[in-house]
Design an enzyme around this catalytic site. Structure first.
Site, PDB file in Angstrom:
ATOM      1  N   CYS A  22      16.265 -32.431  11.475  1.00 58.68           N
ATOM      2  CA  CYS A  22      15.127 -31.905  11.947  1.00 58.68           C
ATOM      3  C   CYS A  22      13.940 -31.881  11.055  1.00 58.68           C
ATOM      4  O   CYS A  22      12.762 -31.370  11.436  1.00 58.68           O
ATOM      5  CB  CYS A  22      15.523 -30.773  12.636  1.00 58.68           C
ATOM      6  SG  CYS A  22      16.530 -30.738  13.915  1.00 58.68           S
TER       7      CYS A  22
ATOM      8  N   HIS B 262       8.833 -26.534  13.058  1.00 57.47           N
ATOM      9  CA  HIS B 262      10.263 -27.285  14.028  1.00 57.47           C
ATOM     10  C   HIS B 262      10.585 -26.372  15.103  1.00 57.47           C
ATOM     11  O   HIS B 262      10.702 -25.118  14.926  1.00 57.47           O
ATOM     12  CB  HIS B 262      11.233 -27.480  13.038  1.00 57.47           C
ATOM     13  CG  HIS B 262      12.507 -28.046  13.637  1.00 57.47           C
ATOM     14  ND1 HIS B 262      12.323 -28.914  14.831  1.00 57.47           N
ATOM     15  CD2 HIS B 262      13.680 -27.422  13.853  1.00 57.47           C
ATOM     16  CE1 HIS B 262      13.624 -29.003  14.896  1.00 57.47           C
ATOM     17  NE2 HIS B 262      14.502 -28.538  14.464  1.00 57.47           N
TER      18      HIS B 262
ATOM     19  N   ASN C  31      14.497 -28.798  21.598  1.00 58.61           N
ATOM     20  CA  ASN C  31      14.615 -29.405  20.058  1.00 58.61           C
ATOM     21  C   ASN C  31      14.481 -30.824  20.241  1.00 58.61           C
ATOM     22  O   ASN C  31      15.763 -31.397  20.564  1.00 58.61           O
ATOM     23  CB  ASN C  31      15.900 -28.455  19.676  1.00 58.61           C
ATOM     24  CG  ASN C  31      16.008 -28.779  18.095  1.00 58.61           C
ATOM     25  OD1 ASN C  31      15.268 -29.810  17.548  1.00 58.61           O
ATOM     26  ND2 ASN C  31      16.686 -28.326  17.368  1.00 58.61           N
TER      27      ASN C  31
HETATM   28  O1  UT7 Z   1      17.292 -27.815  14.709  1.00 53.24           O
HETATM   29  C1  UT7 Z   1      18.153 -27.966  13.757  1.00 53.24           C
HETATM   30  C2  UT7 Z   1      18.627 -26.868  13.117  1.00 53.24           C
HETATM   31  N1  UT7 Z   1      19.310 -25.931  14.124  1.00 53.24           N
HETATM   32  C3  UT7 Z   1      18.954 -24.631  14.210  1.00 53.24           C
HETATM   33  O2  UT7 Z   1      18.015 -24.101  13.664  1.00 53.24           O
HETATM   34  C4  UT7 Z   1      19.647 -24.029  15.414  1.00 53.24           C
HETATM   35  C5  UT7 Z   1      20.196 -22.445  14.669  1.00 53.24           C
HETATM   36  N2  UT7 Z   1      20.815 -21.892  15.631  1.00 53.24           N
HETATM   37  C6  UT7 Z   1      20.686 -21.136  16.723  1.00 53.24           C
HETATM   38  O3  UT7 Z   1      19.551 -21.609  17.175  1.00 53.24           O
HETATM   39  C7  UT7 Z   1      21.714 -20.273  17.415  1.00 53.24           C
HETATM   40  O4  UT7 Z   1      22.765 -19.948  16.755  1.00 53.24           O
HETATM   41  C8  UT7 Z   1      22.072 -20.846  18.838  1.00 53.24           C
HETATM   42  C9  UT7 Z   1      20.896 -20.745  19.947  1.00 53.24           C
HETATM   43  C10 UT7 Z   1      22.472 -22.531  18.635  1.00 53.24           C
HETATM   44  C11 UT7 Z   1      23.036 -20.190  19.569  1.00 53.24           C
HETATM   45  O5  UT7 Z   1      22.658 -18.661  19.589  1.00 53.24           O
HETATM   46  P1  UT7 Z   1      23.531 -17.214  18.931  1.00 53.24           P
HETATM   47  O6  UT7 Z   1      22.638 -15.986  19.230  1.00 53.24           O
HETATM   48  O7  UT7 Z   1      23.749 -17.673  17.441  1.00 53.24           O
HETATM   49  O8  UT7 Z   1      24.830 -17.464  19.772  1.00 53.24           O
HETATM   50  P2  UT7 Z   1      26.310 -17.502  19.392  1.00 53.24           P
HETATM   51  O9  UT7 Z   1      26.615 -19.017  18.920  1.00 53.24           O
HETATM   52  O10 UT7 Z   1      26.475 -16.375  18.406  1.00 53.24           O
HETATM   53  O11 UT7 Z   1      27.014 -17.174  20.907  1.00 53.24           O
HETATM   54  C12 UT7 Z   1      26.820 -15.822  21.153  1.00 53.24           C
HETATM   55  C13 UT7 Z   1      27.597 -15.885  22.484  1.00 53.24           C
HETATM   56  C14 UT7 Z   1      29.000 -16.368  22.590  1.00 53.24           C
HETATM   57  O12 UT7 Z   1      30.080 -15.580  23.249  1.00 53.24           O
HETATM   58  P3  UT7 Z   1      30.867 -14.263  22.661  1.00 53.24           P
HETATM   59  O13 UT7 Z   1      31.875 -15.048  21.876  1.00 53.24           O
HETATM   60  O14 UT7 Z   1      29.764 -13.191  22.110  1.00 53.24           O
HETATM   61  O15 UT7 Z   1      31.493 -13.870  23.940  1.00 53.24           O
HETATM   62  C15 UT7 Z   1      28.973 -17.863  22.929  1.00 53.24           C
HETATM   63  O16 UT7 Z   1      30.239 -18.216  23.719  1.00 53.24           O
HETATM   64  O17 UT7 Z   1      27.038 -16.650  23.527  1.00 53.24           O
HETATM   65  C16 UT7 Z   1      27.952 -17.563  24.096  1.00 53.24           C
HETATM   66  N3  UT7 Z   1      27.103 -18.619  24.665  1.00 53.24           N
HETATM   67  C17 UT7 Z   1      26.420 -18.924  25.500  1.00 53.24           C
HETATM   68  N4  UT7 Z   1      26.659 -18.144  26.707  1.00 53.24           N
HETATM   69  C18 UT7 Z   1      25.846 -18.484  27.792  1.00 53.24           C
HETATM   70  C19 UT7 Z   1      26.892 -19.815  23.647  1.00 53.24           C
HETATM   71  N5  UT7 Z   1      26.177 -20.718  24.315  1.00 53.24           N
HETATM   72  C20 UT7 Z   1      25.863 -20.169  25.336  1.00 53.24           C
HETATM   73  C21 UT7 Z   1      25.132 -20.559  26.687  1.00 53.24           C
HETATM   74  N6  UT7 Z   1      24.968 -19.742  27.834  1.00 53.24           N
HETATM   75  N7  UT7 Z   1      24.692 -21.684  26.563  1.00 53.24           N
END
Ligand code: UT7
Length: 331
Positions: free
Chosen positions: A117, A258, A288
């Site tokens: 990215c 980004h 993204n």
């Molecule tokens: O561009 C290249 C570089 N990439 C980035 O900079 C991305 C960096 N990371 C992020 O932006 C975030 O980590 C994400 C947007 C990818 C994810 O957000 P998060 O707040 O870190 O969520 P998480 O992965 O910790 O998941 C939290 C909860 C989980 O459920 P439990 O275990 O708390 O019950 C996931 O299973 O949210 C759940 N979850 C979802 N729920 C509904 C994960 N994806 C989804 C979804 N819809 N699409």
């Protein structure tokens, strides 16, 4: 000693696929919701190149044709074409070569780059070095991604994030060294390969039914791990750029970040002391688009820029790769 010519952007055009994949449609494909995606990431919809048989060069070549037309450039004048993509048409031939062929660019050489990215930053840094030699008058820089070709639409943790697009920029020398590319700070750290990767499709895991069955040709992301690194590194490097050039918030016209996550963008802007109106955001409409997101944002907001505007371009991405460019708008 004569100062080196500065690299300036003299044109910027884009191709955005027509199909819009909304959060509501995604909610019918995986267990997710508009509320979750908007509050955690900030994406409402993304554009997808749906048609079979079309790759990144399809989008890239249309963006380049629009660029040649807008800048009244004959294809024979282009000396170099560099394409940044993590979704090339194929492992080889390079997508840059294919785009040249499709656009009738016969007098140029070029190559593809791959820096996740942060790809636009790394590629712009490369191109500006060629401009600074004084030998290159017209370089086309293309960023294009068909992210939908490597997204697993059964994985709710990644499928809402990515979109497709291509952007082409004309890079030329300027004798006025107060304009254009002023400075860059760029970093890599290979520990990133543990958090964000596509394992198969290269030499490590040659094609096999098993690799396909195990979804190894898709993007995998350990989101929180990437988030923790991104939120610190993007803010650090942007602040470092300000300090290096004695810039205060009032000196900066816009942050062009980004577009991976609204929360990462907000943290960077806060650290820089920037008000909301100085932070350019279109993640809600495009998602993204990896290395294409910064030029896509430049293209999207170009009518706002005035000659002499100080822009800070900042990114963090797979690799890890991250960095910042200080650019002064030139027209
Ligand atoms: O561009 C290249 C570089 N990439 C980035 O900079 C991305 C960096 N990371 C992020 O932006 C975030 O980590 C994400 C947007 C990818 C994810 O957000 P998060 O707040 O870190 O969520 P998480 O992965 O910790 O998941 C939290 C909860 C989980 O459920 P439990 O275990 O708390 O019950 C996931 O299973 O949210 C759940 N979850 C979802 N729920 C509904 C994960 N994806 C989804 C979804 N819809 N699409």
């Amino acid at each position: 000693m004569l100062s080196k010519p500065k690299a300036i952007i003299t044109g910027i055009e884009a191709y955005i696929p027509e199909y819009v994949l909304t959060n509501d449609e995604l909610s019918t494909m995986v267990d997710t919701s508009d509320e979750w995606i908007m509050s955690r990431v900030g994406i409402k919809e993304r554009h997808i190149l749906k048609e079979d048989g079309l790759g990144t060069s399809f989008m890239g070549s249309i963006a380049v044709q629009r660029l040649l037309e807008a800048t009244k450039t004959d294809p024979s004048e282009v000396q170099m074409l560099v394409c940044h993509t993590v979704t090339p048409d194929m492992v080889f031939t390079a997508t840059s070569n294919i785009i040249c062929d499709k656009c009738g660019i016969k007098n140029a050489w070029g190559f593809d780059t791959n820096a996740g990215c942060s790809g636009f930053l790394f590629t712009f840094e490369t191109v500006r070095r060629f401009i600074e030699t004084g030998e290159y008058k017209k370089i086309v820089l293309v960023c294009g991604e068909r992210m939908s070709s490597i997204v697993d639409y059964s994985d709710r943790s990644t499928c809402p994030l990515f979109g497709d697009a291509a952007v082409a920029l004309m890079i030329e020398p300027s004798e006025d060294d107060t304009l254009g590319f002023q400075d860059s700070i760029l970093h890599v750290d290979g520990i990133g390969r543990r958090y964000l990767y596509q394992t198969a499709g290269g030499s490590l895991y040659p094609a096999s039914h098993e690799n396909v069955d195990r979804h190894m040709h898709f993007i995998h992301q350990e989101g929180q791990g990437v988030f923790k690194h991104a939120v610190v590194s993007m803010a650090d490097v942007s602040e470092e750029m300000m300090k290096r050039h004695n810039l205060v918030a009032d000196d900066i016209a816009y942050l062009v970040p980004h577009q991976a996550n609204l929360r990462i963008i907000d943290a960077t802007a806060r650290r820089m002391g920037l008000k909301k109106e100085k932070v350019l955001i279109n993640i809600d409409r495009f998602g993204n688009t990896a290395g294409t997101s910064i030029p896509l944002t430049l293209w999207d907001f170009k009518s706002r820029f005035k000659k002499g505007d100080n822009l800070i371009l900042s990114a963090f991405g797979a690799g890890f790769t991250w960095g910042s460019i200080f650019y002064r708008w030139a027209y």
